[in-house]
Design a protein around this motif. Structure first.
Motif, PDB file in Angstrom:
ATOM      1  N   PHE A  27       0.807  -1.220   0.000  1.00  0.00           N
ATOM      2  CA  PHE A  27       0.000   0.000   0.000  1.00  0.00           C
ATOM      3  C   PHE A  27       0.843   1.273   0.000  1.00  0.00           C
ATOM      4  O   PHE A  27       0.292   2.371  -0.022  1.00  0.00           O
ATOM      5  CB  PHE A  27      -0.981   0.010   1.189  1.00  0.00           C
ATOM      6  CG  PHE A  27      -2.009  -1.100   1.135  1.00  0.00           C
ATOM      7  CD1 PHE A  27      -2.239  -1.795  -0.055  1.00  0.00           C
ATOM      8  CD2 PHE A  27      -2.741  -1.459   2.258  1.00  0.00           C
ATOM      9  CE1 PHE A  27      -3.171  -2.833  -0.106  1.00  0.00           C
ATOM     10  CE2 PHE A  27      -3.683  -2.486   2.208  1.00  0.00           C
ATOM     11  CZ  PHE A  27      -3.895  -3.172   1.026  1.00  0.00           C
ATOM     12  N   THR A  28       2.160   1.140   0.024  1.00  0.00           N
ATOM     13  CA  THR A  28       2.982   2.363  -0.093  1.00  0.00           C
ATOM     14  C   THR A  28       2.781   2.981  -1.467  1.00  0.00           C
ATOM     15  O   THR A  28       3.152   4.122  -1.674  1.00  0.00           O
ATOM     16  CB  THR A  28       4.485   2.101   0.093  1.00  0.00           C
ATOM     17  OG1 THR A  28       4.872   1.052  -0.787  1.00  0.00           O
ATOM     18  CG2 THR A  28       4.837   1.749   1.519  1.00  0.00           C
ATOM     19  N   VAL A  30      -0.230   3.320  -2.955  1.00  0.00           N
ATOM     20  CA  VAL A  30      -1.611   3.779  -3.139  1.00  0.00           C
ATOM     21  C   VAL A  30      -1.623   5.276  -3.484  1.00  0.00           C
ATOM     22  O   VAL A  30      -2.183   5.695  -4.492  1.00  0.00           O
ATOM     23  CB  VAL A  30      -2.459   3.495  -1.882  1.00  0.00           C
ATOM     24  CG1 VAL A  30      -3.769   4.258  -1.922  1.00  0.00           C
ATOM     25  CG2 VAL A  30      -2.737   2.001  -1.762  1.00  0.00           C
ATOM     26  N   CYS A  31      -0.975   6.079  -2.645  1.00  0.00           N
ATOM     27  CA  CYS A  31      -0.857   7.515  -2.922  1.00  0.00           C
ATOM     28  C   CYS A  31       0.234   8.070  -2.010  1.00  0.00           C
ATOM     29  O   CYS A  31       0.731   7.377  -1.138  1.00  0.00           O
ATOM     30  CB  CYS A  31      -2.180   8.244  -2.676  1.00  0.00           C
ATOM     31  SG  CYS A  31      -2.675   8.298  -0.954  1.00  0.00           S
ATOM     32  N   LYS A  32       0.574   9.331  -2.236  1.00  0.00           N
ATOM     33  CA  LYS A  32       1.706   9.902  -1.489  1.00  0.00           C
ATOM     34  C   LYS A  32       1.426  10.008   0.004  1.00  0.00           C
ATOM     35  O   LYS A  32       2.326   9.818   0.817  1.00  0.00           O
ATOM     36  CB  LYS A  32       2.079  11.262  -2.075  1.00  0.00           C
ATOM     37  CG  LYS A  32       2.811  11.095  -3.402  1.00  0.00           C
ATOM     38  CD  LYS A  32       3.246  12.407  -4.002  1.00  0.00           C
ATOM     39  CE  LYS A  32       4.056  12.103  -5.264  1.00  0.00           C
ATOM     40  NZ  LYS A  32       4.143  13.248  -6.166  1.00  0.00           N
ATOM     41  N   LEU A  33       0.158  10.302   0.338  1.00  0.00           N
ATOM     42  CA  LEU A  33      -0.172  10.405   1.768  1.00  0.00           C
ATOM     43  C   LEU A  33       0.037   9.055   2.462  1.00  0.00           C
ATOM     44  O   LEU A  33       0.702   8.972   3.498  1.00  0.00           O
ATOM     45  CB  LEU A  33      -1.620  10.877   1.955  1.00  0.00           C
ATOM     46  CG  LEU A  33      -2.131  10.834   3.404  1.00  0.00           C
ATOM     47  CD1 LEU A  33      -1.405  11.882   4.251  1.00  0.00           C
ATOM     48  CD2 LEU A  33      -3.629  11.037   3.487  1.00  0.00           C
ATOM     49  N   TRP A  34      -0.491   7.999   1.868  1.00  0.00           N
ATOM     50  CA  TRP A  34      -0.345   6.666   2.472  1.00  0.00           C
ATOM     51  C   TRP A  34       1.135   6.321   2.586  1.00  0.00           C
ATOM     52  O   TRP A  34       1.588   5.779   3.582  1.00  0.00           O
ATOM     53  CB  TRP A  34      -1.076   5.601   1.634  1.00  0.00           C
ATOM     54  CG  TRP A  34      -2.557   5.562   1.865  1.00  0.00           C
ATOM     55  CD1 TRP A  34      -3.386   6.637   1.974  1.00  0.00           C
ATOM     56  CD2 TRP A  34      -3.383   4.398   2.029  1.00  0.00           C
ATOM     57  NE1 TRP A  34      -4.664   6.222   2.177  1.00  0.00           N
ATOM     58  CE2 TRP A  34      -4.702   4.855   2.213  1.00  0.00           C
ATOM     59  CE3 TRP A  34      -3.135   3.028   2.022  1.00  0.00           C
ATOM     60  CZ2 TRP A  34      -5.777   3.978   2.405  1.00  0.00           C
ATOM     61  CZ3 TRP A  34      -4.209   2.153   2.210  1.00  0.00           C
ATOM     62  CH2 TRP A  34      -5.512   2.638   2.403  1.00  0.00           C
ATOM     63  N   ARG A  35       1.895   6.625   1.531  1.00  0.00           N
ATOM     64  CA  ARG A  35       3.317   6.292   1.541  1.00  0.00           C
ATOM     65  C   ARG A  35       4.035   7.011   2.681  1.00  0.00           C
ATOM     66  O   ARG A  35       4.803   6.410   3.420  1.00  0.00           O
ATOM     67  CB  ARG A  35       3.957   6.652   0.199  1.00  0.00           C
ATOM     68  CG  ARG A  35       5.415   6.224   0.108  1.00  0.00           C
ATOM     69  CD  ARG A  35       5.964   6.439  -1.299  1.00  0.00           C
ATOM     70  NE  ARG A  35       7.388   6.178  -1.367  1.00  0.00           N
ATOM     71  CZ  ARG A  35       7.911   4.961  -1.478  1.00  0.00           C
ATOM     72  NH1 ARG A  35       7.129   3.914  -1.518  1.00  0.00           N
ATOM     73  NH2 ARG A  35       9.214   4.798  -1.513  1.00  0.00           N
TER      74      ARG A  35
END
Lengths: 509, 164
Positions: A27-28, A30-35
């Motif tokens: 899930f890193t 998925v998007c920059k926030l999640w990463r």
């Protein structure tokens, strides 16, 4: 009415903290926030704490079992008792000349000892090489596949040191490795590595080792699974005191040893001694598992002692449990599993789970000798994230391969002329099929999971993993074998997952 | 549930963000630390009136669900034996909802400080998404992919094993 779909960051963190590591790594992207959330050290700590809090007493996510002749480590899912994944220590070069003259990679890594876990991390101590063995120390997070090689100040550094342990200094937020010679040194100096500083220094650990008076071995040492595993533990024998056994615990925060005498039942010939920890023990005091043979009843008994009231003279060992075991659990490695399970390796060919209430035994069908079985709770903690002093760039290992690969083969071709060609040829033919077979197991592209555990067939395996010697062949091949070993030893090795391609930047040693 | 003294409240009125009123028994309301705090404050002041607690962040749909949960857990509050039954109920309760509702419920539980519901929702969401692909996650949570194709490929290559 439209419901809000996106989670707020606080709620997102709460959800992510309950996911397994593998999902999080996926899930890193998925998007920059999640990463950014998943990659942060604060989240790694929160995630580990959440996983600990979800567990009951002595409950693990997984456990690992190592198989030394195959230099492989496999991980089992505790919940399903099923095989999860396997790692092996193999050359880190995709294309190279496979071993010849009855040698395999498994002869090159002659020992692999595992310490830990501490916050989901393990310390591996390897002996690499056959004639001029070199010690390699690696920090490893099996859940994230991160491997970090601990640098040595000079190439002779490893020789003088034998015993090793590691732990977490929660005050300095640093992982430390203690490395010392507990058998011979008449000194209280130990070598201490700090991951944050990425360097070694000498420390007066306050415990004076003298081979005639006091020796310390780490043979069964293991570490806490809780977040403040700040002590590395060793078993000590005090010869001045009638071979009284103790537990020498090195505190990573104040960098001193403290000794606690073991319960009386275990001073001499008390059977197998193992160290463990229970996650429910908030003081993080160690647990000892000892097996005792009852002659009258012809049974083995396992006693579980938990330290109470602190280390040193004030420490008291309380018997937490006494379990009668069937005689086949006369084992090399035991681990107290979840609920009423014991996981053990019999030291020959199997890892089993024994439930002491139902008296059922389940064999896990893994060939290999099971040098270690260790339970752990997976963590997202990044080893390199702790280094504040970045390591200097290591030399390009691919150039090493280019240099020694072809050269080694040329030497063999040249010298084969000097020997009796037909005889050599016939022997070579005889072995080539066998060697081919064995090397196929090591082949990167098609290695099956099971092959990581197979021992070389039909050969004697020495106690220290020595080369499988065929004397007839040895007379002829001696010099070539030496050259071949040297060539293999100089290859960069890495710890990698079975059935996976080499990652672009493996940690090599 | 009888009141312990005449001055303590037996009921509160909770107002959702869309202005619907809910009359809640004190024992049920106490499952939420936010509501409990309000009640305790009023009791300290010695108020006998029924108090109104406005929840500006929670819609009536979601509030109904939170209260259903609180009611069930208040029933079981004094009963340790039926833990398994309660767990079963929790699971059945959450199973009915889509992700949008679950997310709203999670945030309502966070806002109303109902720790056990928050834990339950987070664990339930985590359990149900752990085996999903990145694409599925983006769909469910309505997340826009803000990586360039190159960045995304790099991340995937770096940890290819996690994408199997």
């Amino acid at each position: 009415m439209v419901e809000e779909v996106q989670l707020h960051e606080d709620a997102l963190i709460e959800v992510l903290a309950r996911l397994p590591v593998k999902s999080l790594i996926r899930f890193t992207c998925v998007c920059k926030l999640w990463r950014s959330v998943i990659k942060s050290p604060e989240f790694a700590s929160k995630h580990y704490a959440a996983r600990l809090s979800l567990k009951d007493h002595n409950e693990y996510d997984s456990f690992l079992a190592s198989f030394f002749p195959a230099c492989s480590i496999s991980i089992f899912c505790y919940k399903t008792m099923s095989f999860e994944t396997a790692f092996k220590i193999r050359p880190a070069v995709a294309a190279y000349k496979p071993p010849r003259f009855d040698i395999s990679h498994r002869d090159i890594i002659t020992s692999c000892f595992i310490f830990g876990p501490c916050n989901g991390l393990f310390l591996l101590r390897l002996w690499k090489g056959l004639y001029n063995s070199v010690i390699v120390l690696l920090l490893w997070n099996p859940a994230t596949r991160e491997v970090f090689k601990i640098p040595f100040p000079d190439e002779n550094f490893g020789y003088a040191c034998i015993d090793v342990g590691f732990g977490f200094d929660h005050v300095a937020n640093d992982y430390k490795v203690i490395f010392f010679n507990g058998h011979h040194a008449n000194s209280s100096l130990v070598n201490l590595y700090s991951l944050a500083a990425n360097c070694w220094r000498q420390v007066d650990a306050g415990l004076y080792f003298d081979v005639r008076k006091k020796t310390v071995t780490c043979k069964y040492s293991s570490l806490s699974i809780s977040s403040n595993g700040c002590k590395a533990h060793f078993f000590s024998t005090d010869r001045m005191n009638g071979d009284k056994s103790g537990l020498a615990s090195f505190d990573m925060v104040d960098e001193l040893f403290i000794e606690t005498y073991l319960p009386d039942g275990f001073t001499r010939g008390g059977g197998l001694l193992l160290l463990g920890f229970s996650s429910s023990n908030k003081h993080d005091y160690p647990t000892i598992y000892g097996t005792k043979y009852e002659q009258v009843l012809d049974t083995f008994e396992m006693l579980i002692w938990v330290l109470d009231r602190g280390y040193g003279p004030k420490g008291v060992w309380n018997i937490q449990q006494s379990i009668t075991l069937p005689d086949y659990v006369g084992c090399r490695q035991v681990m107290l599993g979840n609920n009423t399970d014991i996981v053990f390796a019999n030291g020959i060919d199997d890892v089993s789970v024994y439930n002491w209430t139902t008296k059922e035994r389940k064999m896990l069908q893994i060939p290999g000798d099971g040098e270690h079985v260790i339970g752990y709770i997976e963590s997202l903690i990044s080893i390199e994230g702790f280094i504040r002093q970045l390591p200097s760039v290591e030399e390009d290992h691919m150039s090493v391969e280019a240099e020694i690969g072809p050269q080694g083969c040329q030497q063999l071709d040249h010298s084969s002329v000097e020997l009796d060609p037909p005889e050599l040829q016939s022997l070579l033919d005889r072995f080539s099929a066998e060697i081919q077979e064995r090397n196929e197991e090591d082949n990167d592209s098609d290695s099956s999971t099971d092959s990581a555990f197979l021992m070389p067939k039909g050969k004697y395996i020495g106690e220290y993993g020595a080369v499988y010697i065929d004397y007839e062949a040895d007379l002829l091949f001696g010099p070539y074998r030496n050259n071949e070993c040297e060539r293999l030893c100089r290859l960069p090795y890495c710890l990698r997952e079975v059935n996976q391609p080499l990652i672009s930047k493996p940690c090599t040693f | 549930m009888a009141s312990s003294s005449s001055s303590s409240l037996s009921r509160v009125v909770v107002k959702s963000s869309d202005n619907n009123l809910f009359v809640v028994n004190k024992k049920v309301a106490s499952q939420s630390q936010l509501l409990k705090q309000c009640i305790d404050n009023m009791e300290e002041k010695g108020t006998n009136d029924v108090i109104l607690i406005p929840l500006s962040n929670v819609t009536s749909n979601i509030l109904t669900l939170v209260l259903e949960y609180c009611e069930k857990h208040a029933d079981f509050a004094d009963d340790d034996n039926n833990n398994q039954e309660l767990k079963q109920w929790d699971h059945e309760f959450l199973k009915k909802f889509d992700y949008a509702t679950l997310n709203s419920l999670t945030m309502a539980a966070d806002y109303m400080v109902t720790k056990s519901l928050l834990n339950l929702c987070c664990q339930f969401i985590a359990d149900s998404i752990k085996d999903l692909t990145v694409q599925q996650i983006r769909q469910i949570f309505d997340i826009k992919n803000d990586f360039t194709p190159q960045e995304e490929a790099d991340i995937k290559n770096e940890n290819a094993w996690a994408f199997r």
